[in-house]
Every structure is written in structure tokens, then in C-alpha cells.
Write a protein that holds these residues in place. Structure first.
Motif, PDB file in Angstrom:
ATOM      1  N   ALA A  43      -1.418  15.755  -5.836  1.00  0.00           N
ATOM      2  CA  ALA A  43      -2.203  15.550  -4.628  1.00  0.00           C
ATOM      3  C   ALA A  43      -1.873  14.175  -4.057  1.00  0.00           C
ATOM      4  CB  ALA A  43      -3.700  15.656  -4.933  1.00  0.00           C
ATOM      5  N   PRO A  44      -1.967  14.006  -2.718  1.00  0.00           N
ATOM      6  CA  PRO A  44      -1.698  12.697  -2.124  1.00  0.00           C
ATOM      7  C   PRO A  44      -2.648  11.640  -2.692  1.00  0.00           C
ATOM      8  CG  PRO A  44      -1.752  14.394  -0.426  1.00  0.00           C
ATOM      9  CD  PRO A  44      -2.263  15.031  -1.686  1.00  0.00           C
ATOM     10  N   SER A  45      -2.078  10.493  -3.030  1.00  0.00           N
ATOM     11  CA  SER A  45      -2.880   9.414  -3.601  1.00  0.00           C
ATOM     12  C   SER A  45      -2.395   8.085  -3.052  1.00  0.00           C
ATOM     13  CB  SER A  45      -2.753   9.429  -5.133  1.00  0.00           C
ATOM     14  OG  SER A  45      -3.431   8.340  -5.712  1.00  0.00           O
ATOM     15  N   ILE A  70      15.804  -3.359  -2.916  1.00  0.00           N
ATOM     16  CA  ILE A  70      15.417  -3.809  -4.248  1.00  0.00           C
ATOM     17  C   ILE A  70      14.869  -2.622  -5.035  1.00  0.00           C
ATOM     18  CG2 ILE A  70      13.926  -5.372  -5.557  1.00  0.00           C
ATOM     19  CD1 ILE A  70      13.811  -7.153  -3.095  1.00  0.00           C
ATOM     20  N   ARG A  71      15.372  -2.459  -6.273  1.00  0.00           N
ATOM     21  CA  ARG A  71      14.894  -1.375  -7.143  1.00  0.00           C
ATOM     22  C   ARG A  71      13.827  -1.919  -8.080  1.00  0.00           C
ATOM     23  NH1 ARG A  71      18.261   1.389 -12.095  1.00  0.00           N
ATOM     24  NH2 ARG A  71      16.709   2.962 -12.692  1.00  0.00           N
ATOM     25  N   LEU A  72      12.667  -1.266  -8.067  1.00  0.00           N
ATOM     26  CA  LEU A  72      11.557  -1.644  -8.944  1.00  0.00           C
ATOM     27  C   LEU A  72      11.357  -0.494  -9.936  1.00  0.00           C
ATOM     28  CD1 LEU A  72       9.272  -2.934  -6.079  1.00  0.00           C
ATOM     29  CD2 LEU A  72      10.565  -4.331  -7.676  1.00  0.00           C
ATOM     30  N   LYS A  73      11.884  -0.682 -11.142  1.00  0.00           N
ATOM     31  CA  LYS A  73      11.899   0.381 -12.135  1.00  0.00           C
ATOM     32  C   LYS A  73      10.485   0.739 -12.592  1.00  0.00           C
ATOM     33  CE  LYS A  73      14.297   1.755 -16.365  1.00  0.00           C
ATOM     34  NZ  LYS A  73      15.238   1.340 -17.419  1.00  0.00           N
ATOM     35  N   GLY A  74      10.217   2.051 -12.612  1.00  0.00           N
ATOM     36  CA  GLY A  74       8.930   2.542 -13.108  1.00  0.00           C
ATOM     37  C   GLY A  74       7.775   2.402 -12.149  1.00  0.00           C
ATOM     38  N   LYS A  75       8.039   1.959 -10.919  1.00  0.00           N
ATOM     39  CA  LYS A  75       6.968   1.772  -9.938  1.00  0.00           C
ATOM     40  C   LYS A  75       6.876   2.934  -8.950  1.00  0.00           C
ATOM     41  CE  LYS A  75       5.713  -2.354 -11.358  1.00  0.00           C
ATOM     42  NZ  LYS A  75       4.380  -2.588 -11.966  1.00  0.00           N
ATOM     43  N   GLY A  76       7.631   4.006  -9.196  1.00  0.00           N
ATOM     44  CA  GLY A  76       7.597   5.161  -8.306  1.00  0.00           C
ATOM     45  C   GLY A  76       6.530   6.166  -8.710  1.00  0.00           C
ATOM     46  N   GLY A  77       6.790   7.451  -8.422  1.00  0.00           N
ATOM     47  CA  GLY A  77       5.825   8.488  -8.741  1.00  0.00           C
ATOM     48  C   GLY A  77       5.636   8.646 -10.242  1.00  0.00           C
ATOM     49  N   LYS A  78       4.436   9.045 -10.642  1.00  0.00           N
ATOM     50  CA  LYS A  78       4.132   9.203 -12.062  1.00  0.00           C
ATOM     51  C   LYS A  78       4.784  10.466 -12.621  1.00  0.00           C
ATOM     52  CE  LYS A  78      -0.238   6.657 -11.956  1.00  0.00           C
ATOM     53  NZ  LYS A  78      -1.684   6.686 -12.218  1.00  0.00           N
ATOM     54  N   GLY A  79       5.248  10.365 -13.865  1.00  0.00           N
ATOM     55  CA  GLY A  79       5.882  11.500 -14.513  1.00  0.00           C
ATOM     56  C   GLY A  79       4.868  12.548 -14.950  1.00  0.00           C
ATOM     57  N   GLU A  80       5.386  13.721 -15.288  1.00  0.00           N
ATOM     58  CA  GLU A  80       4.539  14.816 -15.769  1.00  0.00           C
ATOM     59  C   GLU A  80       4.846  15.129 -17.227  1.00  0.00           C
ATOM     60  OE1 GLU A  80       3.746  18.283 -13.198  1.00  0.00           O
ATOM     61  OE2 GLU A  80       5.205  17.397 -11.830  1.00  0.00           O
ATOM     62  N   ARG A 108       0.851  -1.184   0.000  1.00  0.00           N
ATOM     63  CA  ARG A 108       0.000   0.000   0.000  1.00  0.00           C
ATOM     64  C   ARG A 108       0.888   1.235   0.000  1.00  0.00           C
ATOM     65  NH1 ARG A 108      -5.104   1.173  -1.586  1.00  0.00           N
ATOM     66  NH2 ARG A 108      -6.024   2.852  -0.362  1.00  0.00           N
ATOM     67  N   MET A 109       0.806   2.031  -1.082  1.00  0.00           N
ATOM     68  CA  MET A 109       1.673   3.185  -1.248  1.00  0.00           C
ATOM     69  C   MET A 109       0.859   4.473  -1.190  1.00  0.00           C
ATOM     70  SD  MET A 109       4.781   2.091  -1.736  1.00  0.00           S
ATOM     71  CE  MET A 109       5.469   3.598  -2.387  1.00  0.00           C
ATOM     72  N   THR A 110       1.426   5.483  -0.519  1.00  0.00           N
ATOM     73  CA  THR A 110       0.848   6.825  -0.523  1.00  0.00           C
ATOM     74  C   THR A 110       1.915   7.790  -1.017  1.00  0.00           C
ATOM     75  OG1 THR A 110      -0.609   6.314   1.342  1.00  0.00           O
ATOM     76  CG2 THR A 110      -0.199   8.634   0.872  1.00  0.00           C
ATOM     77  N   SER A 111       1.601   8.496  -2.090  1.00  0.00           N
ATOM     78  CA  SER A 111       2.576   9.415  -2.674  1.00  0.00           C
ATOM     79  C   SER A 111       1.826  10.517  -3.412  1.00  0.00           C
ATOM     80  CB  SER A 111       3.507   8.678  -3.637  1.00  0.00           C
ATOM     81  OG  SER A 111       2.771   8.111  -4.696  1.00  0.00           O
ATOM     82  N   ASP A 112       2.583  11.547  -3.805  1.00  0.00           N
ATOM     83  CA  ASP A 112       1.998  12.620  -4.612  1.00  0.00           C
ATOM     84  C   ASP A 112       1.857  12.146  -6.053  1.00  0.00           C
ATOM     85  OD1 ASP A 112       1.741  14.356  -2.569  1.00  0.00           O
ATOM     86  OD2 ASP A 112       3.517  15.549  -3.007  1.00  0.00           O
ATOM     87  N   GLU A 113       0.652  12.217  -6.579  1.00  0.00           N
ATOM     88  CA  GLU A 113       0.354  11.810  -7.944  1.00  0.00           C
ATOM     89  C   GLU A 113      -0.387  12.948  -8.644  1.00  0.00           C
ATOM     90  OE1 GLU A 113       1.452   9.098  -9.123  1.00  0.00           O
ATOM     91  OE2 GLU A 113       1.892   7.846  -7.383  1.00  0.00           O
ATOM     92  N   PRO A 114      -0.528  12.886  -9.964  1.00  0.00           N
ATOM     93  CA  PRO A 114      -1.348  13.897 -10.641  1.00  0.00           C
ATOM     94  C   PRO A 114      -2.740  13.991 -10.018  1.00  0.00           C
ATOM     95  CG  PRO A 114      -0.129  12.626 -12.256  1.00  0.00           C
ATOM     96  CD  PRO A 114       0.115  11.971 -10.921  1.00  0.00           C
ATOM     97  N   CYS A 115      -3.150  15.193  -9.718  1.00  0.00           N
ATOM     98  CA  CYS A 115      -4.429  15.426  -9.045  1.00  0.00           C
ATOM     99  C   CYS A 115      -5.585  14.871  -9.885  1.00  0.00           C
ATOM    100  CB  CYS A 115      -4.599  16.921  -8.814  1.00  0.00           C
ATOM    101  SG  CYS A 115      -6.196  17.391  -8.125  1.00  0.00           S
ATOM    102  N   THR A 116      -6.465  14.113  -9.238  1.00  0.00           N
ATOM    103  CA  THR A 116      -7.589  13.515  -9.970  1.00  0.00           C
ATOM    104  C   THR A 116      -8.684  14.532 -10.281  1.00  0.00           C
ATOM    105  OG1 THR A 116      -8.571  12.845  -7.849  1.00  0.00           O
ATOM    106  CG2 THR A 116      -7.179  11.238  -8.966  1.00  0.00           C
ATOM    107  N   THR A 117      -8.705  15.653  -9.571  1.00  0.00           N
ATOM    108  CA  THR A 117      -9.716  16.674  -9.835  1.00  0.00           C
ATOM    109  C   THR A 117      -9.404  17.454 -11.112  1.00  0.00           C
ATOM    110  OG1 THR A 117     -10.148  16.906  -7.452  1.00  0.00           O
ATOM    111  CG2 THR A 117     -10.903  18.695  -8.890  1.00  0.00           C
TER     112      THR A 117
END
Length: 379
Positions: free
Chosen positions: A223-225, A243-253, A153-162
Motif C-alpha cells: 500500500a502507498p506509504s 547518489i546511491r543510498l543502499k538499503g534506503k529503497g522499498g522494503k523487502g518481502e 519525504r518519500m512516498t512508495s509502496d510498502e507492506p500494508c499496515t492493515t
């Protein structure tokens, strides 16, 4: 069009005028050439069409006093590079600050500010890689040995859904930053022929200006997601491994790639087993008579039936036996071994029969002692 393309073309030659030509002379030359090469006057003539494009391009620059001045300055600077020893076309092997050769050098890096910053990538907001994230997970000893698939379960800043990442209130749109023209970067003079590029201080590197901020993200576009990821932990992972999981971090802009996720693994200890590389370890208690007379003992394994270990007579305390293929999974697809160390147990209490048997053993042994050699060595 890149600044390099503008600076490497002789627009005065294209229009057939001298470098000190007046604006009227430039306009007159353009109208004459445009009439002669216009596609409507030359249907199907590809060469005339290309010539018309060149003429229009040259006039667009030379008809503007401001652009013409910048063009002349950049042409002059470009000419210095072409004529300098080791410069473009020279034999000195011009090197970039990063150590590249002249073939690697891109003049547009120097001329990126030409015509109001209309170099490469200036017409739309800059793509930005998402943030790298880090989280932790605790797994069992068995999961570390065999591998496991975990929900995280991850909580991070992602592109705002609004506002869908724009930062603007629904129904409105952000505008391109007038200072950096959407690139997110500005170039300032740093002395000499080179310039310093840094994030735009007006839009803070986003390339966009939000006049009507989104009420959810307050104009940031983030926004937090919360989301749940399914992560595969490889077999043989060790306690404290990252362990590095490529591309599983925050979404790009703006089309940028996602960041990476770094998973710090904690492995719970096992009551019986330990790890030594790809091998499992276990310490097994044995009795004095088993060690002295020899015996076959059963030893548990982590995920299968027990194995039998044959102890020869006279086995010393701390001796290690090996059960092949009963250890941890390896990267190559095989398995390590199970290393069995025996520990001779001394009973804390003896029954009358046990005491009598041990006393009989002592009497049979006589006066010999395993410590006799120690005194001989120091005498």
C-alpha cells in the motif's frame, strides 16, 4: 531435503531389496529392519538410530508408486551425468551455462522438481528484494561544497499496515500456493535434461494465495506509504550527480533485503562563485590603473573572511590568481583552491579629471600601438 540428496542415495540398497521389488516386498523389508533398529529396542545406540532414520527415509519414497517412479527417473538421469565424459567425477571439467566448473555445479538445479518440487527453499514463500526507488533534491551551492543533511519525504509502496504485508483481511491468513508450494516459481520442461524456471502464474510469484483480501491493499500486501528519510549528501557533490543510498529503497518481502534509493542532486548556481573540480572560481573586476600600476585587492571567500591578492604592475585582463585552501572540500579531507580571475573594467562615463588624465596618458604613450606587430606579420 534437497533433490540432490534424494537422487544420490540408493534407497533399494538401504532396504536390501532389488530395484524391481514389489510393494509387498518393500513393506516386509522395511518392517523387519525397522524392528531391528528402532530406538526403543536400541537405547543409547547412535548407529542404530541413524540406521533407523535411513530406513524410514527410503521407505517414505519407495512405498509411494508416484514418488518411486520419479525417484527411478531422477536416479537414471543422475547416473548419466556421473558416467558422462567431463560429468560428475569425470576429468573433462564440466562447465555450467554460467561458466562455472564442476565444483560449482549444483545438481539440485536440475532435480528441483523431484517429489513435487521439494527442493531447496520450496517450503516457504520466496524472499524478495524491495524496489529500487529514485527521487530528486535541489540544494544550495554552499550545501554542495560543504555537504549537508537533508530530510526527504518519500512516498512508495510498502507492506500494508492493515494486514502487515500478508494481503489477507485481519483475522485471516493466506495459504501457501498449491501450484508452486510457496516458492513463487514453477519449473516447466524446456527440452532435453534441463528445465525453465519462471514466476508462478497462479500466485504471481508471491508464493501465497489470498482467499479473503485485505480491504486496504486488495490482497497485494502493499500500500502507498509516506516516510521521511534523513539523507547525508557528501561534500563536493556536483550538479546532476546520482547518489546511491543502499538499503534506503522499498522494503523487502518475506525477509528479503530492502531496495536502494537513488538521489538525483540539482545544485543551485551561486551569484559569485563557480566550480572547477575541487576548486572554486570567481571573477573579480579591477580598474585600469590597478592593472597597470599593480595593487592589492580583497576577494570574498565562500565561507570565511576575504583574502588579499597581490596584483603586479602590468597585470593583463583575464589573468588568474590562486588562493590556496580556499576552495571546496575534497574526498581526502582537504580543500581545493580559490581561482581568482581579474577582469579590467572600462568606465562607461568619465569625469573631466579622468578624461584629462587619460588624454595625458595617450599623449605620453606617443604613436606606438599594441597592434603594430600584427601588420608586420602579414606584410
Amino acid at each position: 531435503m534437497a533433490a540432490t540428496d534424494w537422487a544420490t542415495k540408493d534407497f533399494y540398497k538401504v532396504l536390501g531389496v532389488k530395484k524391481d521389488a514389489s510393494q509387498d516386498q518393500i513393506k516386509k523389508a522395511y518392517r523387519k529392519l525397522a524392528r531391528e533398529n528402532h530406538p526403543d529396542s536400541n537405547p543409547g545406540n547412535q548407529a542404530a538410530e541413524e540406521r533407523f532414520k535411513e530406513i524410514s527415509e527410503a521407505y517414505a519414497v519407495l512405498s509411494s508408486p508416484e514418488k518411486r517412479k520419479e525417484y527411478d527417473e531422477q536416479r537414471s538421469m543422475f547416473g548419466q551425468f556421473r558416467g558422462a565424459p567431463g560429468g560428475f567425477g569425470g576429468g573433462g571439467g564440466f562447465r555450467t551455462p554460467g561458466g562455472g566448473s564442476q565444483a560449482d555445479f549444483d545438481v539440485s538445479d536440475l532435480l528441483g522438481g523431484l517429489f513435487g518440487g521439494r527442493g531447496r527453499g520450496r517450503q516457504r514463500p520466496q524472499a524478495r528484494k524491495g524496489d529500487d526507488l529514485e527521487t530528486e533534491a535541489t540544494i544550495t551551492f554552499e550545501q554542495a561544497v560543504e555537504g549537508a543533511t537533508l530530510p526527504l519525504r518519500m512516498t512508495s509502496d510498502e507492506p500494508c499496515t492493515t494486514c502487515h504485508g500478508t494481503g489477507a483481511r485481519p483475522g485471516t491468513t493466506p495459504k501457501v500456493c498449491p501450484k508452486c508450494e510457496g516458492s513463487g516459481m514453477i519449473t516447466g520442461a524446456a527440452g532435453g535434461l534441463f528445465a525453465m524456471t519462471e514466476p508462478c502464474d497462479l500466485c504471481r510469484g508471491r508464493g501465497l494465495i489470498v482467499e479473503n483480501p485485505c480491504e486496504t491493499c486488495h490482497g497485494t500486501g502493499r500500500a502507498p506509504s509516506s516516510r521521511t528519510l534523513t539523507v547525508k549528501v557528501p561534500a563536493g557533490v556536483k550538479d546532476g550527480q546520482r547518489i546511491r543510498l543502499k538499503g534506503k529503497g522499498g522494503k523487502g518481502e518475506n525477509g528479503g533485503p530492502n531496495g536502494d534509493l537513488f538521489l538525483l542532486v540539482h545544485v543551485e548556481p551561486h551569484r559569485l562563485f563557480g566550480r572547477k573540480g575541487d576548486h572554486l572560481t570567481i571573477t573579480v573586476p579591477v580598474t585600469f590603473d590597478e592593472a597597470a600600476l599593480g595593487a592589492q585587492i580583497q576577494v570574498p571567500t565562500l565561507d570565511g573572511p576575504p583574502v588579499r591578492i597581490k596584483m603586479p604592475a602590468g597585470t593583463p585582463n583575464g589573468r588568474t590568481f590562486r588562493a590556496s585552501g580556499k576552495g571546496a572540500a575534497t574526498k581526502a579531507g582537504g580543500r581545493g583552491d580559490l581561482l581568482v580571475t581579474v577582469e579590467v573594467q572600462v568606465p562607461a562615463e568619465l569625469s573631466e579629471a579622468e578624461r584629462a588624465a587619460i588624454e595625458a596618458f595617450r599623449e605620453a604613450r606617443g604613436t606606438s600601438s599594441p597592434r603594430d606587430g600584427m601588420f608586420e606579420a602579414v606584410s
